[in-house]
Design a protein around this motif. Structure first.
Motif, short mmCIF file in Angstrom:
data_model
loop_
_atom_site.label_atom_id
_atom_site.label_comp_id
_atom_site.label_asym_id
_atom_site.label_seq_id
_atom_site.Cartn_x
_atom_site.Cartn_y
_atom_site.Cartn_z
N PHE A 61 0.84 -1.21 0.00
CA PHE A 61 0.00 0.00 0.00
C PHE A 61 0.87 1.26 0.00
O PHE A 61 2.07 1.21 0.21
N CYS A 62 0.20 2.39 -0.24
CA CYS A 62 0.83 3.72 -0.16
C CYS A 62 1.94 3.90 -1.18
O CYS A 62 3.00 4.47 -0.88
N ALA A 63 1.72 3.42 -2.40
CA ALA A 63 2.71 3.62 -3.46
C ALA A 63 2.76 5.09 -3.86
O ALA A 63 1.76 5.81 -3.81
N GLU A 64 3.94 5.54 -4.24
CA GLU A 64 4.09 6.89 -4.78
C GLU A 64 3.40 6.96 -6.14
O GLU A 64 3.40 5.99 -6.91
N SER A 65 2.80 8.10 -6.45
CA SER A 65 2.01 8.22 -7.68
C SER A 65 2.52 9.38 -8.54
O SER A 65 1.88 10.43 -8.66
N ALA A 66 3.70 9.17 -9.14
CA ALA A 66 4.23 10.18 -10.05
C ALA A 66 3.36 10.29 -11.30
O ALA A 66 2.82 9.29 -11.79
#
Length: 291
Positions: A61-66
């Motif tokens: 969870f909580c992946a970075e979203s570039a």
């Protein structure tokens, strides 16, 4: 670039980025849990709202979203968008040190606080490298869930037409108390990459992998390797609560290979576990602590 110039550039990056932090929130929804369970070949309906999530699944969870326009040539976010602009082009996961402090449930909001914990340039057998350590602290409503210190190694580019240096490998232990064969098909890696929002091209672009990164075949995702080994180890420690672990990736694995996930019995609250390739070489190792 000379060693002195490299060290000076890294020093400037450290001055600007060391200690920088930010937060990412993620809803632990039943829909996401269905996808995760299915990816791991489990019953997709095993985690309804309110169900407890395996504690070590926090990293899904909580992946970075570039944004798409911020993605670099290798598929990672471009240097300086999410992570420090370290002046080396190739980045690979290397190891983790994790402390599990509490569980979380489907329907809760998981918050990750990311912090740039260390940036260390080094001279290694394979050339100039730099080790970036990120500290990720996960919580639910201010209640601690996990602290994950993750090391990524940055390396020099591979000259065109040459192979990426890979260590010859050391033999994996042969005294396992348990072992599970695990096939690593491209569909599994694709689904894991989708869940963790990982677009690194070495996992799906064969031409790029060979011609730019210098690997002979698509490379297995190291995060997935750790996930599968953790799941197997926990399954072989019934009645034990996982309290933490350290992990280190030691040798690349190709997508499509079959590996062996293996480990010892739990003794005094500890277990050793590892991954061996088809030739018996050690690819990853882990030390688990149970409470």
């Amino acid at each position: 670039m000379s060693v002195a110039d490299f060290d000076a550039r890294v020093a400037r990056v450290r001055e600007e980025w060391l200690g920088r932090s930010w937060t990412v929130e993620d809803d632990v929804t039943p829909a996401t849990m269905r996808r995760i369970a299915a990816m791991l070949d489990m019953d997709p309906d095993a985690f309804p709202r309110g169900a407890e999530v395996p504690a070590h699944w926090f990293s899904l969870f909580c992946a970075e979203s570039a944004r798409q326009g911020e993605i670099g040539a290798d598929g990672h976010p471009a240097p300086g968008v999410v992570l420090p602009p370290i002046p080396l082009p190739r980045r690979m996961g290397a190891g983790r040190r994790v402390q599990l402090e509490g569980g979380f449930r489907v329907g809760e909001v998981l918050t990750k606080r990311a912090e740039v914990a260390a940036i260390e340039p080094k001279q290694a057998r394979t050339g100039t490298i730099c080790v970036l350590t990120m500290r990720h602290s996960f919580s639910v409503g201010g209640r601690p869930v996990a602290v994950d210190e993750f090391d990524a190694v940055y390396r020099e580019a591979v000259p065109p037409g040459t192979s990426s240096p890979v260590n010859a490998g050391t033999p994996a232990p042969t005294d396992a108390a348990w072992g599970v064969e695990q096939h690593l098909p491209s569909t599994l890696v694709f689904r894991y990459s989708a869940i963790t929002w990982n677009a690194h091209r070495i996992h799906y672009d064969a031409d790029y992998t060979r011609e730019v990164e210098g690997y002979p075949a698509l490379v297995q995702n190291g995060g997935l390797t750790m996930q599968l080994l953790l799941d197997a180890a926990v399954a072989h420690a019934p009645g034990q609560r996982l309290a933490g672990f350290t992990a280190r990736l030691t040798r690349p694995i190709s997508i499509g290979d079959t590996v062996t996930l293996a480990g010892s019995e739990v003794a005094d609250g500890a277990m050793s576990a590892w991954v061996a390739d088809r030739g018996g070489a050690l690819c990853a190792q882990m030390e688990l602590r149970f409470a």
